[in-house]
Design a protein around this motif. Structure first.
Motif, PDB file in Angstrom:
ATOM      1  N   GLU A 119      39.996  34.423  42.452  1.00 10.57           N
ATOM      2  CA  GLU A 119      41.321  34.825  41.980  1.00 10.57           C
ATOM      3  C   GLU A 119      42.280  35.067  43.136  1.00 10.57           C
ATOM      4  OE1 GLU A 119      43.259  38.045  38.832  1.00 10.57           O
ATOM      5  OE2 GLU A 119      41.421  38.529  39.896  1.00 10.57           O
ATOM      6  N   SER A 120      41.746  35.215  44.351  1.00  8.35           N
ATOM      7  CA  SER A 120      42.594  35.494  45.518  1.00  8.35           C
ATOM      8  C   SER A 120      43.600  34.378  45.771  1.00  8.35           C
ATOM      9  CB  SER A 120      41.725  35.685  46.765  1.00  8.35           C
ATOM     10  OG  SER A 120      40.919  34.538  47.003  1.00  8.35           O
ATOM     11  N   GLU A 121      43.360  33.194  45.194  1.00  2.75           N
ATOM     12  CA  GLU A 121      44.329  32.110  45.355  1.00  2.75           C
ATOM     13  C   GLU A 121      45.614  32.401  44.591  1.00  2.75           C
ATOM     14  OE1 GLU A 121      45.015  27.482  44.087  1.00  2.75           O
ATOM     15  OE2 GLU A 121      43.057  28.389  43.782  1.00  2.75           O
ATOM     16  N   GLY A 122      45.524  33.172  43.505  1.00  2.24           N
ATOM     17  CA  GLY A 122      46.690  33.469  42.682  1.00  2.24           C
ATOM     18  C   GLY A 122      47.517  34.610  43.239  1.00  2.24           C
ATOM     19  N   GLU A 123      48.349  35.210  42.349  1.00  6.54           N
ATOM     20  CA  GLU A 123      49.306  36.224  42.764  1.00  6.54           C
ATOM     21  C   GLU A 123      48.808  37.649  42.571  1.00  6.54           C
ATOM     22  OE1 GLU A 123      52.254  35.740  44.238  1.00  6.54           O
ATOM     23  OE2 GLU A 123      51.793  33.609  44.329  1.00  6.54           O
ATOM     24  N   LYS A 141      49.977  40.723  45.002  1.00  3.69           N
ATOM     25  CA  LYS A 141      50.993  41.637  44.495  1.00  3.69           C
ATOM     26  C   LYS A 141      50.480  43.068  44.395  1.00  3.69           C
ATOM     27  CE  LYS A 141      53.820  38.367  41.874  1.00  3.69           C
ATOM     28  NZ  LYS A 141      54.299  37.972  40.524  1.00  3.69           N
ATOM     29  N   ASN A 142      49.192  43.230  44.092  1.00  3.06           N
ATOM     30  CA  ASN A 142      48.626  44.563  43.933  1.00  3.06           C
ATOM     31  C   ASN A 142      47.946  45.068  45.201  1.00  3.06           C
ATOM     32  OD1 ASN A 142      48.741  45.367  40.830  1.00  3.06           O
ATOM     33  ND2 ASN A 142      48.418  43.155  40.987  1.00  3.06           N
ATOM     34  N   ILE A 143      48.139  44.346  46.302  1.00  6.33           N
ATOM     35  CA  ILE A 143      47.585  44.730  47.603  1.00  6.33           C
ATOM     36  C   ILE A 143      46.082  44.988  47.478  1.00  6.33           C
ATOM     37  CG2 ILE A 143      48.030  46.095  49.677  1.00  6.33           C
ATOM     38  CD1 ILE A 143      50.584  47.078  48.449  1.00  6.33           C
ATOM     39  N   VAL A 144      45.385  44.055  46.829  1.00 12.61           N
ATOM     40  CA  VAL A 144      43.934  44.133  46.684  1.00 12.61           C
ATOM     41  C   VAL A 144      43.299  43.128  47.635  1.00 12.61           C
ATOM     42  CG1 VAL A 144      41.993  43.820  45.110  1.00 12.61           C
ATOM     43  CG2 VAL A 144      44.120  44.828  44.279  1.00 12.61           C
ATOM     44  N   ASP A 145      42.362  43.590  48.438  1.00 14.95           N
ATOM     45  CA  ASP A 145      41.686  42.713  49.381  1.00 14.95           C
ATOM     46  C   ASP A 145      40.974  41.588  48.626  1.00 14.95           C
ATOM     47  OD1 ASP A 145      39.212  41.869  51.092  1.00 14.95           O
ATOM     48  OD2 ASP A 145      40.508  42.948  52.489  1.00 14.95           O
ATOM     49  N   GLU A 168      38.231  40.325  49.009  1.00  8.56           N
ATOM     50  CA  GLU A 168      36.812  40.608  48.819  1.00  8.56           C
ATOM     51  C   GLU A 168      36.564  41.793  47.903  1.00  8.56           C
ATOM     52  OE1 GLU A 168      34.475  38.565  49.832  1.00  8.56           O
ATOM     53  OE2 GLU A 168      36.143  37.344  50.513  1.00  8.56           O
ATOM     54  N   ASP A 169      37.621  42.450  47.432  1.00 13.49           N
ATOM     55  CA  ASP A 169      37.488  43.571  46.508  1.00 13.49           C
ATOM     56  C   ASP A 169      36.950  43.048  45.178  1.00 13.49           C
ATOM     57  OD1 ASP A 169      38.222  45.578  44.466  1.00 13.49           O
ATOM     58  OD2 ASP A 169      39.257  46.561  46.143  1.00 13.49           O
ATOM     59  N   PRO A 170      35.947  43.719  44.570  1.00 13.76           N
ATOM     60  CA  PRO A 170      35.402  43.228  43.298  1.00 13.76           C
ATOM     61  C   PRO A 170      36.431  43.121  42.178  1.00 13.76           C
ATOM     62  CG  PRO A 170      33.925  44.852  44.260  1.00 13.76           C
ATOM     63  CD  PRO A 170      35.190  44.868  45.093  1.00 13.76           C
ATOM     64  N   ARG A 171      37.553  43.866  42.292  1.00 16.45           N
ATOM     65  CA  ARG A 171      38.599  43.750  41.272  1.00 16.45           C
ATOM     66  C   ARG A 171      39.359  42.431  41.382  1.00 16.45           C
ATOM     67  NH1 ARG A 171      42.034  48.602  42.715  1.00 16.45           N
ATOM     68  NH2 ARG A 171      41.052  48.226  44.713  1.00 16.45           N
ATOM     69  N   CYS A 172      39.238  41.754  42.501  1.00 16.14           N
ATOM     70  CA  CYS A 172      39.832  40.429  42.667  1.00 16.14           C
ATOM     71  C   CYS A 172      38.793  39.436  42.139  1.00 16.14           C
ATOM     72  CB  CYS A 172      40.148  40.173  44.144  1.00 16.14           C
ATOM     73  SG  CYS A 172      41.255  38.793  44.432  1.00 16.14           S
ATOM     74  N   ALA A 173      38.978  38.979  40.910  1.00 21.47           N
ATOM     75  CA  ALA A 173      37.937  38.249  40.185  1.00 21.47           C
ATOM     76  C   ALA A 173      37.537  36.950  40.878  1.00 21.47           C
ATOM     77  CB  ALA A 173      38.419  37.946  38.770  1.00 21.47           C
ATOM     78  N   ARG A 174      36.321  36.535  40.591  1.00 16.25           N
ATOM     79  CA  ARG A 174      35.818  35.253  41.109  1.00 16.25           C
ATOM     80  C   ARG A 174      34.895  34.638  40.062  1.00 16.25           C
ATOM     81  NH1 ARG A 174      33.792  38.888  45.808  1.00 16.25           N
ATOM     82  NH2 ARG A 174      35.704  39.825  45.021  1.00 16.25           N
ATOM     83  N   LEU A 175      34.995  33.352  39.933  1.00 16.99           N
ATOM     84  CA  LEU A 175      34.200  32.604  38.958  1.00 16.99           C
ATOM     85  C   LEU A 175      33.255  31.676  39.699  1.00 16.99           C
ATOM     86  CD1 LEU A 175      33.692  31.613  35.991  1.00 16.99           C
ATOM     87  CD2 LEU A 175      35.521  29.948  36.402  1.00 16.99           C
ATOM     88  N   THR A 176      31.988  31.661  39.299  1.00 25.03           N
ATOM     89  CA  THR A 176      31.003  30.747  39.871  1.00 25.03           C
ATOM     90  C   THR A 176      30.452  29.858  38.762  1.00 25.03           C
ATOM     91  OG1 THR A 176      30.366  32.335  41.583  1.00 25.03           O
ATOM     92  CG2 THR A 176      28.845  30.520  41.151  1.00 25.03           C
TER      93      THR A 176
END
Length: 279
Positions: free
Chosen positions: A186-190, A194-198, A200-208
């Protein structure tokens, strides 16, 4: 002299009397540090009623109750900690603007397939991992970032398509073992920016996505062109001597992480039935 005149108070005694008069007015107040964060009486009640690990992020998200940026007048009085009289409604402090203690809550299980489809459609690139066939690292994981598309902007299929060349080491790996994993962050998106989330933070979603990589059949080549070239127009001008061709992943497993504490396993049926939804 027949009578003795009354003795006037000395300067030291006058100073003490003056200080006493001033301090008597402040007897009902306690000093509060100007750099403290005022904590309301509701903090103890909220923490007592929700002491589990799952509930704490929700408390931190409510910036209007626990973390206050101003000091209400009642917070400075000595009896501020006492409960209000019976029949008196407790005034709730005005909500503070969102700040560093604001957390996004985890979505329910029913929302995860839509989030997975959103990441699959919104991602313009992903990291593909293969089982290496290179003589120096046979059998070891090998990864690279590639452009990806699951369809044109107005047509999400959930199936990732690729435009690759046989000269790529990943393709050589896939010719020997077509099993692969694709990470779409999700780090590719906004959202994370915008929420100043790293990232690698688990709140920054990722799909495998894991499955088998196959060459696109002649019947699907036209759709693969639309999918890739509409999202990556520069691909049309890539040198033809590299023998580019289209591949796609036959998805077998879907894994989504969008909160602390592990990943969610989404079934293929739920994934392909879902409508893309923002994480």
């Amino acid at each position: 002299m027949s009578g003795r005149r009354g003795r006037q108070p000395g300067p030291r005694l006058s100073w003490l009397l003056c200080c006493s008069a001033l301090l008597s007015r402040a007897a009902g107040y306690a000093l509060v540090s100007s750099v403290s964060w005022a904590v309301t009486n509701e903090v103890d009640e909220e923490l007592d009623s929700a002491s589990t690990e799952e509930a704490l992020p929700a408390l931190l998200e409510d910036s209007g109750s626990i973390w206050q940026r101003s000091f209400p007048a009642s917070a400075h009085e000595e009896d501020a900690h006492l409960p209000p009289p019976e029949g008196t409604a407790r005034a709730r402090p005005s909500p503070a603007p969102p700040g560093m203690f604001s957390y996004r809550r985890e979505g329910g299980a029913r929302l995860r397939p839509g989030t997975a489809r959103f990441l699959a459609h919104a991602s313009a690139w992903g990291c593909l991992a293969t089982v290496s066939a290179h003589e120096k690292i046979p059998g070891l994981p090998f990864g690279n970032c590639l452009p990806v598309s699951d369809g044109p902007f107005d047509n999400s299929t959930g199936v990732p398509f690729f435009y690759v060349t046989p000269k790529d080491l990943l393709v050589a790996d896939l010719m020997k073992n077509p099993t692969a994993s694709l990470l779409l962050p999700e780090s590719e998106g906004e959202f994370c920016r915008k929420n100043i989330v790293d990232p690698e933070d688990p709140r920054c979603a990722r799909l495998t996505l894991t499955g088998q990589m196959v060459a696109v059949s002649p019947e699907e080549v036209e759709f693969a062109k639309q999918a890739m070239f509409s999202r990556h127009p520069v691909m049309r001008k890539w040198p033809r001597q590299y023998e580019w061709f289209f591949m796609k992943m036959k998805i077998e497993h879907i894994w989504l992480q969008k909160w602390y504490g592990g990943v969610a396993d989404i079934s293929r049926e739920e994934y392909f039935k879902a409508v893309p939804r923002k994480a």
